[in-house]
Design an enzyme around this catalytic site. Structure first.
Site, mmCIF file in Angstrom:
data_model
loop_
_atom_site.group_PDB
_atom_site.id
_atom_site.type_symbol
_atom_site.label_atom_id
_atom_site.label_comp_id
_atom_site.label_asym_id
_atom_site.label_seq_id
_atom_site.Cartn_x
_atom_site.Cartn_y
_atom_site.Cartn_z
ATOM 1 N N ASP A 355 -1.150 -1.845 -6.235
ATOM 2 C CA ASP A 355 -1.586 -3.200 -5.954
ATOM 3 C C ASP A 355 -0.554 -3.903 -5.054
ATOM 4 O O ASP A 355 0.642 -3.798 -5.285
ATOM 5 C CB ASP A 355 -1.723 -3.937 -7.290
ATOM 6 C CG ASP A 355 -2.258 -5.334 -7.137
ATOM 7 O OD1 ASP A 355 -3.406 -5.461 -6.667
ATOM 8 O OD2 ASP A 355 -1.549 -6.287 -7.475
ATOM 9 N N GLU A 392 -2.508 -0.472 -1.429
ATOM 10 C CA GLU A 392 -3.201 -1.654 -0.948
ATOM 11 C C GLU A 392 -2.192 -2.278 0.014
ATOM 12 O O GLU A 392 -1.239 -2.936 -0.406
ATOM 13 C CB GLU A 392 -3.531 -2.613 -2.100
ATOM 14 C CG GLU A 392 -4.358 -3.796 -1.637
ATOM 15 C CD GLU A 392 -4.545 -4.862 -2.732
ATOM 16 O OE1 GLU A 392 -5.584 -5.520 -2.722
ATOM 17 O OE2 GLU A 392 -3.653 -5.044 -3.573
#
Lengths: 712, 103
Positions: A355, A392
Site C-alpha cells: 500500500d 501501489e
C-alpha cells in the site's frame, strides 16, 4: 565411539532469579517471544530507553501478574533479551514497559505509564471478536501472545505460478462471506473464505489478493453514519496495529487463540486449489497516528527510529493518515524484511501488494531516494526470492511513480494509467486510440526493459467504484461515510449510461451490462497481469460509494444472491478467464514488438481499424482492433491461435474488415459483448470470413485457427 | 465436572476416554496419556469425547500435539465430540489431520 544421549543435554538453564521467576540472559535474535526448551525467550530493541521491563499477564487479567526488569547484563547493544523459564505460553500475555525521556523535539516519546505491545508479536489478543466493544480502560488493549509453530503443512509451500500467468482476485476476508447469503458455517472469517474455494476455482482466478489481514482495530474510526447514527468502522483495515499477527477477528476460532492455525489452514487449502495468496500490506504508516494518536508500540520503544519526523520532532504525513513509517532507516528495514520473511516462511504467502509503496523509497527526511535500500533488500532477499512484490506506486503526498518505481527486476506495479485509459476509452472519450493500444500491449512505454508482468492491469479495485457503479454513476455518493461526500476520489472516469444510479430503463441496463463486459474483455485480453475486484463478476454495487473503507454492512459485503441475479455476467467472466488460460499468446512474458521474430508471416501484435491493417489513430476515432499472432506465444515456444480483439467505444455500429489468416484458417467467434458467448474451444466459425459487424459500445473477440466447418 | 482421562490399550488400538473440562490446567494429563499411547506403538488412537464439556484453546492445541506425537501413519479418531467442539476443530482446519466421527 559412543553417541552422547541428546535427551540428557541441557541447552539452557536459569542463571538468575527475579522474584519467583527463574531467568537467564536471552538470545537477542529472533526479536519477539520465542518458545525455547523450558521457557520463552523475549527480545526487544530500544535505543533510547533507560530501563526496560517485561510485563507478564495471565490471559485476560486486568493487571500484569509480574513485571521483570531486564538486568543490565541482559542488554547487548540496544537489545534487551531474557529467557524466562516455567511459563505456560497458552495462558500468557506479555508486553514491555520502557522508561526514557519524553522530549518530542528530539524525537523521544517514552511513556513508562504504558505497557507496549511487542512489534514482533506473532499473536495478538484483545480484538478476538469483530466489532465487540472493548474495555476502554484496559491498561493493555492489544496483547502480545506466544505462538506455537506446530501447524502441519502436509507438504505445502508457495506455488510459484509464473507472474504473467496470474489472474488476481482482490477481496476482503470479512466482506467475502459476511453476507447471510454466503451460507457458510462461519460468515466473515478465514474459515468462511475457505468454504468458498470451489467458487474461486470455477471463476478461473489463480491468485487471491487479501485486503489487510495484519491485526488492526476495526473500532478505531470515531465517525458515525450521519443518517442512521450507526457506528462506522475501519472496515478495510489499512491501519496496522501488529505486523506479525493475523487479525484475530477474522478467525472463527479467534476466541480460542487459533487465528494463526485457521489462516494457515486457509492458505493450505487455497494452494491445493492451485490458487496463490497475496497479502495487501501497509508499511507506510501505523495505527499510532500523529501526536494525538495512541501509544501502542513503536512510539514508546523508539519513536525517532520508526517514524519520519520533521526537524521539530513532528510527524511527517506522507500517508495521509497522521504518521509515516521511516522505512529506509536500517532498523526499520530490518523490521519490514523480517515481517515479510515471517509471512512467507510461516504462512506460505505467495506475494505482497504494498500500500502507498512510494513511501518505501523515501529517505528519513522524506526525500525520494534513487536507490532505496529497502526495495533493493526485498528484491534480493533469499527467502523472498520467488515472492511476488507488487507496488501501489504512489503515495498521499504527490509522489507518483507508475512506470519508474525502482524495480530491481523484481517489482510489479498497480498500473493506474491502465485503469484510467481503459475507463476513459470505453466511456467514449476521444483521442485515446494510441494510448489504449499501448496499455493493451502491456504498457511497454512505462515498463521498457521489464517483463510484461511488471504491469498489474486493473479497472477497479477496493479503492474506488465497483465495476457496476463505474457504469451506473457519473459522481461518487459517499454521504454515508460521514464526511459530507468530501472523501474518496473525484476523478473516476465513470459514465452512468444515461441515468444516475439504479435504472428502470431496459436500454440503460443493457448498455451497462455491455459496458461491464467490454471492460472485463479488454482487461482479460490485455498483456500484463489482470486483477479483478471481487464481486465485479456479478455486478456488485456500492450504490455509488467509491470509498467504503468504513462500511461494514451490505454496501461492502459480497451478496451471493447476485450469482443468480447476474448469472449472465458471471458466465461471461468465467469464460473470459478460461479464454485467457487457453491462450498463452495473451500471457507472453516479454512485451510484443510489432515485429515477426518467428517467421510466421505475422507480427506478434498488429493493430487494425475498421479496415484491416489500417488502425485509425486520429483523435476522433473510437475504434481499435488488436491481433495477436499465436505463433509468437511465449516467445514462439508454444503453439496458439490468432486472437483478434476489436473494441468499439463509438455510439454507432461498425463493419470491421478482418485481417486475412494463413491458408486453411478461419475466424471463429468467442464472444461479442452484445450478447454472444461460446466457451473457449467451442467457438463456431464466422459465416463471413472477412467481415464482422460490431455493434455500438461493443467488443468482439475472435480466434483464428483451422476450419472445422460449423458457422456462427 | 472434574477432568478425567482413561487410557485403554487394546492390541495396537489405544483408546483415550476424556470427561470434564479440557483446558490449560488439565491438558498436561491428556498429554501424558498421548505419550503413553505413542509409547505403546499404537496404529490407531481413538479419543472418546462424548463426556467432554468445554474445550479451551489449550485443549485444541492438545489435538495438534497428539498428531505430532503419534506420527503420520497413525489414524486419530475423535468420537462423539459435541457440536461446538467439532465445529471448532473443523474451523481451525484440524479435521484434515484427524477424523471426526459421530458417536
Amino acid at each position: 565411539m559412543s553417541t552422547p544421549d541428546i535427551r540428557e543435554r541441557i541447552d539452557a538453564f536459569p542463571t538468575h532469579r527475579i522474584g519467583p521467576y527463574r531467568v537467564r540472559a536471552g538470545r537477542p535474535f529472533p526479536y519477539g517471544a520465542t518458545p525455547v526448551p523450558g521457557g520463552v525467550n523475549f527480545s526487544v530493541y530500544s535505543d533510547g530507553a533507560t530501563t526496560m521491563s517485561l510485563a507478564l499477564f495471565e490471559r485476560g487479567a486486568a493487571q500484569p501478574s509480574a513485571e521483570l526488569e531486564f538486568p543490565p547484563e541482559f542488554r547487548i547493544g540496544s537489545v534487551y533479551a531474557m529467557t524466562v523459564f516455567g511459563l505456560d505460553p497458552e495462558n500468557l500475555e506479555y508486553g514491555f514497559r520502557a522508561d526514557g525521556p519524553f522530549d518530542p523535539e528530539r524525537g523521544d516519546r517514552f511513556d513508562a505509564g504504558k505497557v507496549l505491545s511487542d512489534p514482533y508479536a506473532r499473536l495478538i489478543s484483545g480484538r478476538e471478536i469483530w466489532g465487540r466493544e472493548p474495555d476502554r480502560d484496559d491498561v493493555y488493549p492489544y496483547r502480545a501472545q506466544v505462538l506455537n509453530d506446530d501447524f502441519d503443512w502436509a507438504g505445502d509451500r508457495p506455488l510459484r505460478i509464473p507472474a504473467e500467468d496470474l489472474v488476481i482476485y482482490e477481496t476482503h476476508v470479512r466482506g467475502f462471506t459476511r453476507h447471510p447469503s454466503s451460507r457458510v458455517t462461519a460468515p466473515g472469517t478465514y474459515a468462511g473464505l475457505r468454504e468458498k474455494i470451489p467458487y474461486l476455482r470455477e471463476l478461473g482466478i489463480n491468485c487471491v489478493e487479501l485486503l489487510p489481514v495484519f491485526e488492526f482495530d476495526e473500532l478505531d474510526n470515531p465517525r458515525t453514519d450521519p443518517v442512521s447514527g450507526e457506528r462506522l468502522y475501519n472496515y478495510w483495515g489499512y491501519n496496522t496495529v501488529s505486523f506479525f499477527a493475523p487479525k484475530a477477528g477474522y478467525a472463527a476460532t479467534g476466541p480460542f487463540g487459533m487465528q494463526a492455525d485457521e489462516f494457515k489452514s486457509l492458505v493450505k487449502e487455497v494452494h491445493k486449489a492451485g490458487i496463490e495468496v497475496v497479502l495487501d500490506v501497509v508499511f507506510n504508516h501505523t495505527a499510532e497516528g500523529n501526536e494525538q494518536g495512541p501509544t501502542i508500540s513503536f512510539r514508546g520503544l523508539d519513536n525517532a527510529t520508526y517514524y519520519m519526523l520533521t526537524p521539530r520532532g513532528e510527524y511527517y504525513n506522507f500517508s495521509g493518515t497522521g504518521n509515516t513509517v521511516n522505512c529506509n532507516h536500517p532498523v526499520v528495514r530490518d523490521f519490514v524484511l523480517s515481517c515479510l520473511r515471517h509471512w512467507v516462511a510461516e504462512y506460505h504467502i505467495d506475494g505482497f501488494r504494498f500500500d502507498l509503496a512510494a513511501i518505501l523509497d523515501r529517505a528519513p527526511d522524506g526525500t525520494p531516494l534513487p536507490n532505496p535500500p529497502l526495495l533493493e533488500q526485498l528484491a534480493y532477499d533469499p527467502v523472498l526470492r520467488h515472492t511476488k512484490l507488487i507496488a501501489e506506486a504512489w503515495d498521499a503526498a504527490g509522489l507518483y511513480q507508475v512506470g519508474n518505481f525502482p524495480d530491481y527486476g523484481r517489482w510489479s506495479e498497480w498500473n493506474g494509467k491502465y485503469r484510467d485509459t481503459v475507463r476513459r476509452f470505453v466511456k467514449g472519450e476521444p483521442g485515446l486510440v494510441g494510448e489504449l493500444a499501448t496499455r493493451m500491449a502491456g504498457s511497454p512505454d512505462l515498463y521498457q526493459g521489464r517483463t510484461s508482468s511488471a504491469s498489474v492491469n486493473f479497472i477497479t479495485a477496493h479503492d474506488g467504484f465497483t465495476l457496476a457503479d463505474l457504469v451506473s454513476y457519473n459522481d461518487k455518493h459517499n454521504e454515508a461515510n460521514g464526511e459530507n461526500n468530501n472523501d474518496g476520489a473525484d476523478d473516476n472516469h465513470s459514465w452512468n449510461c444515461g441515468e444516475e444510479g439504479p435504472s428502470a430503463s431496459r436500454d440503460v441496463r443493457e448498455l451497462r451490462l455491455r459496458q461491464m463486459k467490454n471492460l472485463l474483455t479488454i482487461l482479460l485480453t490485455s498483456q500484463g497481469v489482470p486483477m479483478l475486484l471481487a464481486g465485479d463478476e456479478v455486478g456488485r454495487t456500492q450504490l455509488g460509494n467509491n470509498n467504503t473503507y468504513c462500511q461494514d454492512n451490505e454496501l461492502s459485503w459480497f451478496d451471493w444472491g447476485l450469482l443468480a441475479a447476474n448469472a449472465d455476467l458471471l458466465r461471461f467472466t468465467r469464460a473470459l478467464t478460461a479464454f485467457r488460460h487457453a491462450h498463452p499468446v495473451l500471457r507472453t512474458r516479454d512485451h510484443p514488438t510489432g515485429q515477426d521474430r518467428v517467421g510466421s508471416g505475422y507480427p506478434d501484435v498488429s493493430w487494425h481499424g475498421v479496415r484491416a491493417w489500417a488502425p485509425d489513430w486520429a483523435d476522433h476515432c473510437r475504434v481499435l482492433a488488436m491481433m495477436r499472432c499465436g505463433r509468437h506465444a511465449k516467445g514462439g515456444s508454444v503453439a496458439d491461435d490468432h486472437v483478434y480483439v476489436a473494441v468499439n467505444a463509438h455510439w454507432e455500429a461498425h463493419d470491421m474488415e478482418l485481417p486475412a489468416l494463413p491458408e486453411g484458417e478461419r475466424w471463429h467467434l468467442f464472444a461479442d459483448t452484445g450478447g454472444i458467448l461460446h466457451p473457449a474451444g467451442t467457438e463456431p466459425e464466422l459465416q463471413h470470413p472477412g467481415r464482422y459487424r460490431l455493434g455500438a459500445h461493443s467488443v468482439v473477440v475472435l480466434v483464428g485457427r483451422a476450419s472445422h466447418q460449423t458457422t456462427a | 465436572m472434574a477432568f478425567d482421562v482413561q487410557l485403554r490399550i487394546d492390541d495396537k488400538v489405544v483408546t483415550i476416554e476424556l470427561s470434564g473440562e479440557l483446558d490449560a490446567s488439565t491438558a498436561g494429563e491428556f498429554h501424558q496419556a498421548i505419550g503413553e499411547a505413542a509409547g505403546a506403538g499404537a496404529v490407531e488412537l481413538v479419543i472418546r469425547a462424548e463426556q467432554l464439556g468445554h474445550l479451551s484453546s489449550a485443549g485444541l492445541r492438545s489435538l495438534v500435539f497428539a498428531r505430532q506425537k503419534m506420527g503420520d501413519g497413525v489414524r486419530i479418531a475423535v468420537i462423539g465430540a459435541s457440536e461446538p467442539v467439532a465445529r471448532t476443530i473443523r474451523l481451525a482446519g484440524f479435521d484434515h489431520s484427524i477424523d471426526l466421527v459421530d458417536a
